[in-house]
Design a protein around this motif. Structure first.
Motif, PDB file in Angstrom:
ATOM      1  N   LEU A   9     -96.732   2.891 -55.227  1.00 35.99           N
ATOM      2  CA  LEU A   9     -96.724   2.779 -56.689  1.00 35.99           C
ATOM      3  C   LEU A   9     -97.495   1.539 -57.125  1.00 35.99           C
ATOM      4  CD1 LEU A   9     -95.808   3.773 -59.449  1.00 35.99           C
ATOM      5  CD2 LEU A   9     -93.679   2.464 -59.125  1.00 35.99           C
ATOM      6  N   ALA A  10     -97.308   0.432 -56.431  1.00 35.98           N
ATOM      7  CA  ALA A  10     -98.049  -0.793 -56.740  1.00 35.98           C
ATOM      8  C   ALA A  10     -99.547  -0.572 -56.581  1.00 35.98           C
ATOM      9  CB  ALA A  10     -97.575  -1.940 -55.841  1.00 35.98           C
ATOM     10  N   ILE A  11     -99.936   0.178 -55.564  1.00 40.86           N
ATOM     11  CA  ILE A  11    -101.356   0.457 -55.329  1.00 40.86           C
ATOM     12  C   ILE A  11    -101.942   1.265 -56.475  1.00 40.86           C
ATOM     13  CG2 ILE A  11    -102.934   1.798 -53.857  1.00 40.86           C
ATOM     14  CD1 ILE A  11    -101.111   0.920 -51.497  1.00 40.86           C
ATOM     15  N   VAL A  12    -101.256   2.304 -56.886  1.00 40.84           N
ATOM     16  CA  VAL A  12    -101.755   3.151 -57.977  1.00 40.84           C
ATOM     17  C   VAL A  12    -101.814   2.361 -59.280  1.00 40.84           C
ATOM     18  CG1 VAL A  12    -101.254   5.192 -59.383  1.00 40.84           C
ATOM     19  CG2 VAL A  12    -101.031   5.306 -56.895  1.00 40.84           C
ATOM     20  N   ILE A  13    -100.773   1.593 -59.570  1.00 38.70           N
ATOM     21  CA  ILE A  13    -100.773   0.778 -60.795  1.00 38.70           C
ATOM     22  C   ILE A  13    -101.902  -0.242 -60.745  1.00 38.70           C
ATOM     23  CG2 ILE A  13     -99.479  -0.967 -62.097  1.00 38.70           C
ATOM     24  CD1 ILE A  13     -96.929   0.662 -61.366  1.00 38.70           C
ATOM     25  N   ALA A  14    -102.080  -0.895 -59.603  1.00 42.67           N
ATOM     26  CA  ALA A  14    -103.151  -1.890 -59.454  1.00 42.67           C
ATOM     27  C   ALA A  14    -104.517  -1.262 -59.675  1.00 42.67           C
ATOM     28  CB  ALA A  14    -103.074  -2.548 -58.070  1.00 42.67           C
ATOM     29  N   ALA A  15    -104.740  -0.073 -59.137  1.00 41.18           N
ATOM     30  CA  ALA A  15    -106.029   0.607 -59.311  1.00 41.18           C
ATOM     31  C   ALA A  15    -106.255   0.998 -60.765  1.00 41.18           C
ATOM     32  CB  ALA A  15    -106.099   1.834 -58.411  1.00 41.18           C
ATOM     33  N   ILE A  16    -105.230   1.501 -61.423  1.00 36.81           N
ATOM     34  CA  ILE A  16    -105.367   1.889 -62.838  1.00 36.81           C
ATOM     35  C   ILE A  16    -105.657   0.669 -63.699  1.00 36.81           C
ATOM     36  CG2 ILE A  16    -104.100   2.766 -64.858  1.00 36.81           C
ATOM     37  CD1 ILE A  16    -102.651   4.691 -62.859  1.00 36.81           C
ATOM     38  N   VAL A  17    -104.906  -0.395 -63.493  1.00 38.26           N
ATOM     39  CA  VAL A  17    -105.119  -1.625 -64.274  1.00 38.26           C
ATOM     40  C   VAL A  17    -106.520  -2.181 -64.012  1.00 38.26           C
ATOM     41  CG1 VAL A  17    -104.376  -4.036 -64.533  1.00 38.26           C
ATOM     42  CG2 VAL A  17    -102.680  -2.197 -64.518  1.00 38.26           C
ATOM     43  N   ALA A  18    -106.946  -2.187 -62.758  1.00 36.48           N
ATOM     44  CA  ALA A  18    -108.286  -2.677 -62.419  1.00 36.48           C
ATOM     45  C   ALA A  18    -109.364  -1.833 -63.077  1.00 36.48           C
ATOM     46  CB  ALA A  18    -108.467  -2.677 -60.895  1.00 36.48           C
ATOM     47  N   TRP A  19    -109.192  -0.523 -63.072  1.00 35.04           N
ATOM     48  CA  TRP A  19    -110.173   0.381 -63.660  1.00 35.04           C
ATOM     49  C   TRP A  19    -110.269   0.146 -65.166  1.00 35.04           C
ATOM     50  CZ3 TRP A  19    -110.632   4.753 -66.859  1.00 35.04           C
ATOM     51  CH2 TRP A  19    -111.787   5.512 -66.653  1.00 35.04           C
ATOM     52  N   LEU A  20    -109.129   0.005 -65.816  1.00 34.99           N
ATOM     53  CA  LEU A  20    -109.122  -0.246 -67.262  1.00 34.99           C
ATOM     54  C   LEU A  20    -109.703  -1.618 -67.582  1.00 34.99           C
ATOM     55  CD1 LEU A  20    -105.650   1.279 -68.190  1.00 34.99           C
ATOM     56  CD2 LEU A  20    -107.927   2.244 -68.671  1.00 34.99           C
ATOM     57  N   ALA A  21    -109.398  -2.609 -66.760  1.00 36.27           N
ATOM     58  CA  ALA A  21    -109.960  -3.950 -66.964  1.00 36.27           C
ATOM     59  C   ALA A  21    -111.479  -3.917 -66.807  1.00 36.27           C
ATOM     60  CB  ALA A  21    -109.342  -4.945 -65.985  1.00 36.27           C
ATOM     61  N   MET A  67    -109.526  -0.146 -52.398  1.00 36.64           N
ATOM     62  CA  MET A  67    -109.460  -1.605 -52.406  1.00 36.64           C
ATOM     63  C   MET A  67    -108.008  -2.079 -52.536  1.00 36.64           C
ATOM     64  SD  MET A  67    -111.447  -4.281 -54.921  1.00 36.64           S
ATOM     65  CE  MET A  67    -113.066  -3.809 -54.364  1.00 36.64           C
ATOM     66  N   ALA A  68    -107.253  -1.464 -53.433  1.00 33.81           N
ATOM     67  CA  ALA A  68    -105.845  -1.849 -53.621  1.00 33.81           C
ATOM     68  C   ALA A  68    -105.023  -1.537 -52.378  1.00 33.81           C
ATOM     69  CB  ALA A  68    -105.264  -1.125 -54.837  1.00 33.81           C
ATOM     70  N   TRP A  69    -105.304  -0.416 -51.734  1.00 37.11           N
ATOM     71  CA  TRP A  69    -104.580  -0.033 -50.519  1.00 37.11           C
ATOM     72  C   TRP A  69    -104.853  -1.025 -49.390  1.00 37.11           C
ATOM     73  CZ3 TRP A  69    -106.777   2.493 -45.996  1.00 37.11           C
ATOM     74  CH2 TRP A  69    -105.815   2.938 -45.082  1.00 37.11           C
ATOM     75  N   VAL A  70    -106.112  -1.374 -49.204  1.00 37.74           N
ATOM     76  CA  VAL A  70    -106.471  -2.330 -48.150  1.00 37.74           C
ATOM     77  C   VAL A  70    -105.913  -3.717 -48.473  1.00 37.74           C
ATOM     78  CG1 VAL A  70    -108.401  -3.505 -47.015  1.00 37.74           C
ATOM     79  CG2 VAL A  70    -108.480  -1.028 -47.386  1.00 37.74           C
ATOM     80  N   LEU A  71    -106.007  -4.125 -49.725  1.00 32.31           N
ATOM     81  CA  LEU A  71    -105.446  -5.422 -50.117  1.00 32.31           C
ATOM     82  C   LEU A  71    -103.936  -5.447 -49.878  1.00 32.31           C
ATOM     83  CD1 LEU A  71    -105.951  -8.229 -51.304  1.00 32.31           C
ATOM     84  CD2 LEU A  71    -105.617  -7.229 -53.579  1.00 32.31           C
ATOM     85  N   ALA A  72    -103.251  -4.358 -50.206  1.00 35.07           N
ATOM     86  CA  ALA A  72    -101.803  -4.288 -49.962  1.00 35.07           C
ATOM     87  C   ALA A  72    -101.512  -4.379 -48.468  1.00 35.07           C
ATOM     88  CB  ALA A  72    -101.231  -2.993 -50.538  1.00 35.07           C
ATOM     89  N   GLY A  73    -102.310  -3.712 -47.649  1.00 37.38           N
ATOM     90  CA  GLY A  73    -102.121  -3.790 -46.205  1.00 37.38           C
ATOM     91  C   GLY A  73    -102.335  -5.199 -45.690  1.00 37.38           C
TER      92      GLY A  73
END
Length: 139
Positions: A9-21, A67-73
């Protein structure tokens, strides 16, 4: 590749926020970015009408998910994490892996230095936001 205990969930939220930013970033800096690329608003408008013009937006979102998935890992391997650690680690990833590559590529391509500032700033924003979200939500 799978990371144990990852917070998807954090990965998906991070990707959405990054895309909107990113959308907000380039809307705000779009004229300067186009000028640095050497294209006119008319050329950009024409490009929007071509088949597949939407594809870069999809590629961008998929890239930000990865990117969010790898960063989370990566952050998960550092141990207990919080917002501060996520932001700092993301900023170090940007400094060590993103901006360095961009400096080399833009230098050899002799691109306008404004592209480095705009695009590099975008990726710093994206990574810091991702690090903050993943750090705050945990991995």
């Amino acid at each position: 590749m799978a990371f144990a205990g990852i917070n998807y969930l954090a990965i998906v939220i991070a990707a959405i926020v990054a895309w909107l930013a990113g959308a907000a970033w380039y809307m705000a800096l779009g004229k300067t970015w186009m000028a640095a690329l050497g294209i006119t608003p008319e050329q950009m408008a024409e490009a929007r009408n071509r088949p597949g013009a939407y594809l870069p937006f999809i590629y961008s979102f998929v890239a930000e998910l990865v990117m969010a998935w790898v960063l989370a890992g990566l952050l998960g391997h550092l141990g207990p994490l919080a917002l501060r650690g996520g932001v700092i680690s993301a900023a170090f990833c940007w400094l060590g892996f993103v901006i360095t590559v961009m400096v080399v590529n833009n230098g050899f391509a002799r691109r306008d230095w404004r592209l480095l500032l705009i695009d590099g700033g975008h990726w710093l924003l994206v990574l810091v936001l991702m690090g903050a979200i993943i750090g705050a939500m945990g991995v």
